[in-house]
Design a protein around this motif. Structure first.
Motif, PDB file in Angstrom:
ATOM      1  N   UNK A 168       0.764  -1.078  -0.041  1.00  0.00           N
ATOM      2  CA  UNK A 168      -0.220  -0.141  -0.075  1.00  0.00           C
ATOM      3  C   UNK A 168       0.804   1.341  -0.064  1.00  0.00           C
ATOM      4  N   UNK A 169       0.822   2.077  -1.016  1.00  0.00           N
ATOM      5  CA  UNK A 169       1.240   3.277  -0.946  1.00  0.00           C
ATOM      6  C   UNK A 169       0.898   4.312  -0.152  1.00  0.00           C
ATOM      7  N   UNK A 170       1.918   5.106   0.683  1.00  0.00           N
ATOM      8  CA  UNK A 170       1.634   5.918   1.551  1.00  0.00           C
ATOM      9  C   UNK A 170       2.420   7.136   1.401  1.00  0.00           C
ATOM     10  N   UNK A 171       1.824   8.417   1.441  1.00  0.00           N
ATOM     11  CA  UNK A 171       2.501   9.655   1.567  1.00  0.00           C
ATOM     12  C   UNK A 171       2.187  10.317   2.874  1.00  0.00           C
ATOM     13  N   UNK A 172       2.956  10.584   3.787  1.00  0.00           N
ATOM     14  CA  UNK A 172       2.906  11.163   5.050  1.00  0.00           C
ATOM     15  C   UNK A 172       3.390  12.537   5.248  1.00  0.00           C
ATOM     16  N   UNK A 173       2.905  13.414   5.397  1.00  0.00           N
ATOM     17  CA  UNK A 173       3.374  15.033   5.423  1.00  0.00           C
ATOM     18  C   UNK A 173       3.592  15.020   7.129  1.00  0.00           C
ATOM     19  N   UNK A 174       4.647  15.863   7.316  1.00  0.00           N
ATOM     20  CA  UNK A 174       4.949  16.427   8.822  1.00  0.00           C
ATOM     21  C   UNK A 174       5.622  17.712   8.576  1.00  0.00           C
ATOM     22  N   UNK A 175       5.522  18.422   9.886  1.00  0.00           N
ATOM     23  CA  UNK A 175       6.327  19.900   9.834  1.00  0.00           C
ATOM     24  C   UNK A 175       5.553  20.866   9.872  1.00  0.00           C
ATOM     25  N   UNK A 176       4.118  20.854   9.801  1.00  0.00           N
ATOM     26  CA  UNK A 176       3.391  21.965   9.758  1.00  0.00           C
ATOM     27  C   UNK A 176       3.178  22.546  11.243  1.00  0.00           C
ATOM     28  N   UNK A 177       2.532  23.688  11.268  1.00  0.00           N
ATOM     29  CA  UNK A 177       2.211  24.326  12.611  1.00  0.00           C
ATOM     30  C   UNK A 177       1.777  25.737  12.450  1.00  0.00           C
ATOM     31  N   UNK A 178       1.913  26.397  13.757  1.00  0.00           N
ATOM     32  CA  UNK A 178       1.398  27.585  13.895  1.00  0.00           C
ATOM     33  C   UNK A 178       2.752  28.493  14.356  1.00  0.00           C
ATOM     34  N   UNK A 179       3.087  29.456  13.263  1.00  0.00           N
ATOM     35  CA  UNK A 179       4.097  30.269  13.261  1.00  0.00           C
ATOM     36  C   UNK A 179       3.815  31.929  13.110  1.00  0.00           C
ATOM     37  N   UNK A 180       4.713  32.773  13.435  1.00  0.00           N
ATOM     38  CA  UNK A 180       4.228  34.049  13.175  1.00  0.00           C
ATOM     39  C   UNK A 180       5.015  34.392  11.749  1.00  0.00           C
ATOM     40  N   UNK A 181       4.399  35.573  11.004  1.00  0.00           N
ATOM     41  CA  UNK A 181       4.934  36.137   9.926  1.00  0.00           C
ATOM     42  C   UNK A 181       6.389  36.386   9.904  1.00  0.00           C
ATOM     43  N   UNK A 182       7.185  35.861   8.958  1.00  0.00           N
ATOM     44  CA  UNK A 182       8.579  36.065   9.086  1.00  0.00           C
ATOM     45  C   UNK A 182       9.470  34.768   9.448  1.00  0.00           C
ATOM     46  N   UNK A 183       8.645  33.987   9.982  1.00  0.00           N
ATOM     47  CA  UNK A 183       9.244  32.452  10.443  1.00  0.00           C
ATOM     48  C   UNK A 183       9.681  31.378   9.352  1.00  0.00           C
ATOM     49  N   UNK A 184      10.006  30.509   9.782  1.00  0.00           N
ATOM     50  CA  UNK A 184      10.210  29.317   8.674  1.00  0.00           C
ATOM     51  C   UNK A 184       9.758  28.261   9.165  1.00  0.00           C
ATOM     52  N   UNK A 185       9.557  27.151   8.198  1.00  0.00           N
ATOM     53  CA  UNK A 185       8.981  25.889   8.575  1.00  0.00           C
ATOM     54  C   UNK A 185       9.634  25.082   7.490  1.00  0.00           C
ATOM     55  N   UNK A 186       9.848  23.676   7.861  1.00  0.00           N
ATOM     56  CA  UNK A 186      10.072  22.815   6.884  1.00  0.00           C
ATOM     57  C   UNK A 186       9.301  21.436   6.826  1.00  0.00           C
ATOM     58  N   UNK A 187       8.626  21.430   5.902  1.00  0.00           N
ATOM     59  CA  UNK A 187       7.536  20.189   5.708  1.00  0.00           C
ATOM     60  C   UNK A 187       8.674  19.072   5.188  1.00  0.00           C
ATOM     61  N   UNK A 188       7.835  17.960   5.525  1.00  0.00           N
ATOM     62  CA  UNK A 188       8.749  16.537   5.114  1.00  0.00           C
ATOM     63  C   UNK A 188       7.400  15.626   4.401  1.00  0.00           C
TER      64      UNK A 188
END
Length: 127
Positions: free
Chosen positions: A1-21
């Motif tokens: 079974x093929x699965x794609x699972x995202x992670x790394x989201x969240x609540x941040x302030x303007x100007x911040x950074x996030x890395x999604x996987x």
């Protein structure tokens, strides 16, 4: 079974950074295009960025150019999206997708070109 699972989201302030996987399992996508899409409430799903199977060709939606970087680690079967200088208008559910066809140089931009989808991870940027 093929699965794609995202992670790394969240609540941040303007100007911040996030890395999604996006971790893929069930098959390898090392020669397949992959992409990141986002959908905000009341809006249609839109492409954010895509990368060819070889990793040598990338595409970015105009509003994220210079701020977001897509990359892939084929050894880990994982797709990434580095998001810098986040803005409130980047708030959306972000999903990764994979093209089931071999595509070493193509970067499909439409959702219909992708065969596999993750469930999404929420990114919320406060002002």
């Amino acid at each position: 079974q093929v699965q794609l699972v995202e992670s790394g989201g969240g609540l941040v302030q303007a100007g911040d950074s996030l890395r999604l996987s996006c971790a893929a399992s069930g098959r390898t996508f090392s020669n397949n295009a992959m992409g990141w899409f986002r959908q905000a409430p009341g809006k249609e799903r839109e492409i954010v960025s895509a990368i060819s199977g070889s990793g040598r060709v990338t595409y970015y939606e105009d509003s994220v150019k210079g701020r977001f970087t897509i990359s892939r680690d084929n050894a880990k079967n994982t797709l990434y999206l580095q998001m810098n200088s986040l803005k409130p208008e980047d708030t959306a559910s972000y999903s990764c997708a994979a093209d089931g066809r071999l595509s070493p140089m193509a970067v499909p931009r439409t959702p219909s070109a992708y065969d596999y989808w993750g469930q999404g991870t929420q990114v919320t940027v406060s002002s």
